[in-house]
Scaffold this active site. Structure first.
Site, PDB file in Angstrom:
ATOM      1  CG  PHE A 190      -1.834   0.832   8.982  1.00 51.53           C
ATOM      2  CD1 PHE A 190      -1.224   0.819  10.230  1.00 51.53           C
ATOM      3  CD2 PHE A 190      -1.323   1.684   8.005  1.00 51.53           C
ATOM      4  CE1 PHE A 190      -0.135   1.635  10.496  1.00 51.53           C
ATOM      5  CE2 PHE A 190      -0.241   2.505   8.258  1.00 51.53           C
ATOM      6  CZ  PHE A 190       0.360   2.484   9.516  1.00 51.53           C
ATOM      7  CB  THR A 192      -2.324   3.825   4.623  1.00 49.37           C
ATOM      8  OG1 THR A 192      -1.885   2.502   4.967  1.00 49.37           O
ATOM      9  CG2 THR A 192      -1.462   4.849   5.344  1.00 49.37           C
ATOM     10  CE  LYS A 193      -3.239  -2.406   4.613  1.00 52.21           C
ATOM     11  NZ  LYS A 193      -2.075  -1.751   5.210  1.00 52.21           N
ATOM     12  CG  ASN A 194      -8.788   0.764  -0.580  1.00 50.57           C
ATOM     13  OD1 ASN A 194      -7.562   0.788  -0.501  1.00 50.57           O
ATOM     14  ND2 ASN A 194      -9.415   0.799  -1.745  1.00 50.57           N
TER      15      ASN A 194
END
Length: 380
Positions: A190, A192-194
């Protein structure tokens, strides 16, 4: 100050750093006109296998699908129990109920926010099929304290690594990355993940070749060969544009994670400088862990919701992960849990707050965040 805005994550800054690489990678996909699966996806799978040091990686459409595919590969059936945490994103439990299984929750540690060997092992019964550890906010569960005992009890470990790509834990003096200690590991890409794409995406990694082959079929409707279906699977393919973007970003991931860790250390120093440590408890990094701070989530002793509103009024976006424990969600009321059953998880839903953190956050912005918190609590 009030004209300024600070999000919890600024994706535009991240894109600006690698714009030329990303644009070229997407252009190559567009010119190839190969959009679903194909060489970019297989290339990403190979890149992840090398990075995590696992035999197989299988791309899919989302992190939620990754969890469902993993449990399907374990033949989870109605009546089977799966132990996991009540303090996590919804998909951690919904993947179990979607297949007819029963979530069995184990409370978490008040410092790391993760489940412990003590809480998990006390929940094992003859119906336990699997255990889903969630490496929450970027910090790994103490897998070495659980894996051997669960193997003896024939309980499969399916790691939920949605927030932990690049996190690792020193086990027997060897760094073991999140996703590489269970039989299966599940990741989300997704945005927003790192390690985030530019849309939905996910991956399952496996140390079991037979299971990996099955998951590779399950993601394409259970077909080993096109139009020939060995079982009923899912439509959960990773698209080539996401894979191309992720391949670029994976090359930078370690340096970005290190920048997050620097920002986390800076928050700790600022809390001390502003005399906030009696009010704000920074997240604890367990010994032996390499925490990648997907989220920076301290606890506050009082007025969490009012603090959240105050930060927002000053232009600073903060969030609550998570406002309601999974065992208290209405859709899981049939499980029979009540308020008070998991007191640590319940207290965290009332005390924690996620502050802005991302590789490009500046020292001045972090000072702004902490001084705004200090002003709210009447500190200097």
């Amino acid at each position: 100050m009030k004209d300024r805005k600070l999000p919890t994550l600024d994706l535009k800054r991240g894109y600006a750093r690698i714009k030329d690489e990303i644009d070229q990678a997407v252009k190559e996909v567009l010119e190839s006109q190969y959009f679903i699966m194909g060489p970019q996806v297989s290339g990403l799978e190979s890149d992840v296998e090398r990075y995590l040091e696992v035999p197989r990686a299988i791309g899919c459409a989302s992190g939620s699908d990754a969890l469902v595919l993993a449990l399907k590969a374990l033949d989870l059936k109605p009546g089977d129990e799966v132990i996991t945490t009540p303090y996590s994103f919804f998909a951690t439990a919904s993947c179990i109920t979607r297949l007819g299984g029963t979530p069995v929750f184990a409370d978490v540690d008040p410092d790391s926010y993760n489940v412990t060997a003590e809480t998990v092992l006390s929940k094992v019964t003859d119906k336990t099929k699997a255990f889903i550890p969630v490496h929450l906010f970027g910090q790994m569960v103490h897998m070495e304290e659980l894996s051997k005992e669960l193997e003896v009890r024939n309980v499969a470990v399916v790691e939920d690594c949605a927030q932990a790509f690049g996190s690792w834990r020193s086990i027997d003096e060897t760094p073991v990355r999140a996703g590489a200690s269970g039989v299966l590991g599940c990741f989300s890409f997704f945005p927003t993940k790192n390690l985030g794409g530019y849309g939905d995406g996910g991956m399952v990694v496996s140390r079991n070749q037979e299971m990996a082959d099955r998951i590779a079929k399950l993601r394409v409707h259970g077909a080993g060969t096109t139009y020939f279906h060995d079982e009923v699977g899912m439509n959960s393919r990773l698209d080539a544009i996401q894979a191309a973007v992720l391949r670029v970003k994976l090359r930078h991931l370690d340096s970005w994670n290190e920048e997050r860790r620097i920002a986390a250390d800076r928050y700790r120093v600022l809390f001390a400088e502003h005399d906030l440590l009696g009010i704000v408890t920074p997240p604890v990094e367990d010994e032996g862990n390499y925490h990648i701070y997907h989220q920076y989530v301290p606890k506050v002793i009082r007025d969490r919701d009012r603090l959240l509103e105050h930060l927002g009024s000053e232009g600073i976006t903060a969030r609550v992960y998570y406002p309601l424990s999974l065992h208290m969600q209405r859709c899981f009321s049939f499980l029979g849990y009540d308020k008070g059953d998991f007191p640590v998880s319940e207290s965290l839903t009332e005390q924690t707050i996620a502050l802005p953190i991302f590789p490009e956050i500046t020292e001045e912005e972090q000072e702004w965040v902490v001084s705004t918190i200090a002003a709210f609590y009447g500190k200097k």
